[in-house]
Motif scaffolding. Structure first.
Motif, PDB file in Angstrom:
ATOM      1  N   PHE A  23      13.465  42.581  75.115  1.00  0.00           N
ATOM      2  CA  PHE A  23      14.680  43.019  74.582  1.00  0.00           C
ATOM      3  C   PHE A  23      14.759  44.122  73.625  1.00  0.00           C
ATOM      4  CE2 PHE A  23      15.607  38.358  75.414  1.00  0.00           C
ATOM      5  CZ  PHE A  23      16.830  38.439  76.000  1.00  0.00           C
ATOM      6  N   THR A  34      21.894  41.059  73.061  1.00  0.00           N
ATOM      7  CA  THR A  34      23.243  40.568  72.671  1.00  0.00           C
ATOM      8  C   THR A  34      23.124  38.917  72.309  1.00  0.00           C
ATOM      9  OG1 THR A  34      24.002  39.510  75.048  1.00  0.00           O
ATOM     10  CG2 THR A  34      24.304  42.066  74.448  1.00  0.00           C
ATOM     11  N   GLU A  59      16.332  44.606  78.075  1.00  0.00           N
ATOM     12  CA  GLU A  59      17.783  44.576  78.100  1.00  0.00           C
ATOM     13  C   GLU A  59      18.155  44.929  76.499  1.00  0.00           C
ATOM     14  OE1 GLU A  59      19.977  41.546  79.737  1.00  0.00           O
ATOM     15  OE2 GLU A  59      18.135  40.355  80.218  1.00  0.00           O
ATOM     16  N   GLU A  90      24.695  36.649  73.457  1.00  0.00           N
ATOM     17  CA  GLU A  90      24.750  35.859  74.817  1.00  0.00           C
ATOM     18  C   GLU A  90      23.327  35.865  75.511  1.00  0.00           C
ATOM     19  OE1 GLU A  90      28.481  36.682  73.273  1.00  0.00           O
ATOM     20  OE2 GLU A  90      26.937  38.166  74.103  1.00  0.00           O
ATOM     21  N   ASN A  91      22.948  37.192  75.819  1.00  0.00           N
ATOM     22  CA  ASN A  91      21.353  36.872  76.600  1.00  0.00           C
ATOM     23  C   ASN A  91      20.309  36.684  75.966  1.00  0.00           C
ATOM     24  OD1 ASN A  91      20.690  39.440  74.939  1.00  0.00           O
ATOM     25  ND2 ASN A  91      20.976  40.720  76.719  1.00  0.00           N
TER      26      ASN A  91
END
Length: 164
Positions: A107, A16, A13, A18-19
């Motif tokens: 990530f 961010t 992903e 948040e993640n």
């Protein structure tokens, strides 16, 4: 007994704040003079002499079977020249010497920010498809000597990972 290994794909992903919160922090540009706040890296470098250096890595690809953690300090990583890169992480579990397979995440990190890994966060990377990438790295001067715990998934699970 079979010695063949499995390659497990990890969907990367875009990172961010948040993640990535479970593993550390994402730090992006801020205006000069801004007061220290929750968006700044929360560092723990008190257990030794901080080392800030540029490491040159070549031909890393996206596959790994080793994952490492540092329990005595935080670590910051970022690429130079705006190059994007990949990292796999797993939350700290300092009572156990093996990361939890079900919690491994991948990530993609853009070249305009850096990440700070929490103490004990398992990590594999940086990885990338560029020919070579220079990274700045902030850790302790002896992190890779006295605070470098690595788990080998080939030995434990006949498993290799590929970030896609």
């Amino acid at each position: 007994m079979s010695t063949s290994q499995t390659v497990q794909q990890l969907q990367a992903e875009w990172v961010t704040p948040e993640n990535f919160r479970r593993y550390g922090q994402v730090i992006s540009a801020s205006q000069d003079g801004k007061a220290y706040d929750a968006e700044d890296a929360k560092l723990n470098l008190q257990n030794g002499i901080p080392r800030f250096y540029i490491m040159r890595l070549q031909g890393r690809g996206r596959k790994f079977h080793n994952i490492t953690r540092h329990v005595q300090c935080t670590q910051c990583l970022g690429s130079l020249e705006g190059k994007d890169w990949f990292i796999a992480v797993c939350p700290p579990n300092n009572d156990v010497n093996e990361p939890a397979l079900e919690n491994i995440a991948a990530f993609r990190i853009p070249g305009n920010c850096f990440i700070k890994l929490n103490q004990g966060t398992w990590h594999a990377g940086p990885y990338f498809e560029h020919e070579a990438v220079d990274f700045y790295n902030l850790e302790l001067s002896d992190t890779n000597v006295v605070d470098h715990f690595t788990h080998d998934f080939i030995k434990s699970h006949q498993l290799e990972f590929e970030m896609v």
